[in-house]
Motif scaffolding. Sequence first.
Motif, PDB file in Angstrom:
ATOM      1  N   CYS A  28       1.096  -1.764  -0.341  1.00  0.00           N
ATOM      2  CA  CYS A  28       0.247   0.235  -0.195  1.00  0.00           C
ATOM      3  C   CYS A  28       0.765   1.086   0.149  1.00  0.00           C
ATOM      4  N   ALA A  30      -0.321   4.588   0.534  1.00  0.00           N
ATOM      5  CA  ALA A  30      -0.894   5.006   2.129  1.00  0.00           C
ATOM      6  C   ALA A  30      -0.888   4.938   2.680  1.00  0.00           C
ATOM      7  N   ARG A  31      -0.353   6.018   3.924  1.00  0.00           N
ATOM      8  CA  ARG A  31       0.536   5.898   4.968  1.00  0.00           C
ATOM      9  C   ARG A  31      -0.886   6.460   6.130  1.00  0.00           C
ATOM     10  N   CYS A  32      -2.133   6.046   5.456  1.00  0.00           N
ATOM     11  CA  CYS A  32      -3.395   6.742   6.758  1.00  0.00           C
ATOM     12  C   CYS A  32      -2.491   6.524   8.142  1.00  0.00           C
ATOM     13  N   CYS A  35      -3.917   3.451  10.523  1.00  0.00           N
ATOM     14  CA  CYS A  35      -3.643   2.463   9.464  1.00  0.00           C
ATOM     15  C   CYS A  35      -3.198   0.970  10.986  1.00  0.00           C
ATOM     16  N   THR A  40       1.407  -4.054   5.912  1.00  0.00           N
ATOM     17  CA  THR A  40       0.813  -4.854   5.061  1.00  0.00           C
ATOM     18  C   THR A  40       1.540  -4.229   3.406  1.00  0.00           C
ATOM     19  N   TRP A  41       2.362  -2.591   4.272  1.00  0.00           N
ATOM     20  CA  TRP A  41       2.711  -1.755   3.898  1.00  0.00           C
ATOM     21  C   TRP A  41       4.072  -2.149   2.655  1.00  0.00           C
ATOM     22  N   GLY A  76      -3.792  -4.168   2.928  1.00  0.00           N
ATOM     23  CA  GLY A  76      -2.807  -3.546   2.121  1.00  0.00           C
ATOM     24  C   GLY A  76      -4.190  -2.469   1.240  1.00  0.00           C
ATOM     25  N   SER A 104      -8.755   1.437  -0.785  1.00  0.00           N
ATOM     26  CA  SER A 104      -9.288   2.887   0.132  1.00  0.00           C
ATOM     27  C   SER A 104      -9.209   3.822  -1.588  1.00  0.00           C
ATOM     28  N   LYS A 127     -11.726   7.836   3.148  1.00  0.00           N
ATOM     29  CA  LYS A 127     -10.842   8.494   4.209  1.00  0.00           C
ATOM     30  C   LYS A 127     -11.801   9.936   4.234  1.00  0.00           C
TER      31      LYS A 127
END
Length: 245
Positions: A28, A30-32, A35, A40-41, A76, A104, A127
């Motif tokens: 993934c 994104a870096r929410c 998270c 899973t990044w 992810g 997402s 989001k």
Amino acid sequence: MTGYLHSIETMGAVDGPGIRTVVFMQGCFARCIYCHNPDTWKLNGGKVYEANEIVKIAKRYKPYYGKDGGVTFSGGEPLLQGEFITECMKALKKEGINSIIDTSGTYFDEHTAYAIEQAQMIILDIKHWDAKLFKEITSISQKNLLKIIEIINKKEKPVWIRQVIVPGINDTENNIKRLNEFIKNIKNIENIELLGYHNLGEAKWEKLNLKYRLKGTPQMDPKKLEKLNNLLNFPTREMLMHLEK
Ligand code: SF4
């Protein structure tokens, strides 16, 4: 063709209708800030699977799917491996198994439209409706989400909307009002769920030596969450389940 997977849950009951095999894809961008699965990044941090291995696993659980269940590709961010999940979904379709993409909306490439085409439904985790806050929460431009909504509309796919409600960030009545406005642009919404923030992912951030920016943020109060749910203009999952009884 191979893909990177984080894990597989064989009897999932919340990621789409019916009993589902949930394939958590690795990777993934994104870096929410909240998270739950920062592990899973990293795209190549997962296990390598062939598409036919996924089909084999799904076939094993087919007797449990009933008329609504099937496979959900989650993460992810599953659209990061759009070509791989498209191949999986095509093969699953041949076996009479439907697929859902749980995204997402933060990633978009030349495979995205093909992947969405193959899915019978999309779970869209929005989001934030506000472009600036979307970027602050995810680190990604909201333009990707808008492109994905355009494809979903064009392909007329049913959608379940989700949003995580975080105290101090989006837990206001105004947020829900504006969310109602924002999702008017999505054609086939079947239901919407607001999910309360919890900090269960915090330990994973620390384990990965990452700074958890929401440290000290309280969990979402269930009563307040219920109140916000009641302001939605669309049926919630709970309402639908009640109607089905
Ligand atoms: S999109 Fe999902 S997996 Fe990616 S950072 Fe955000 S919450 Fe985590």
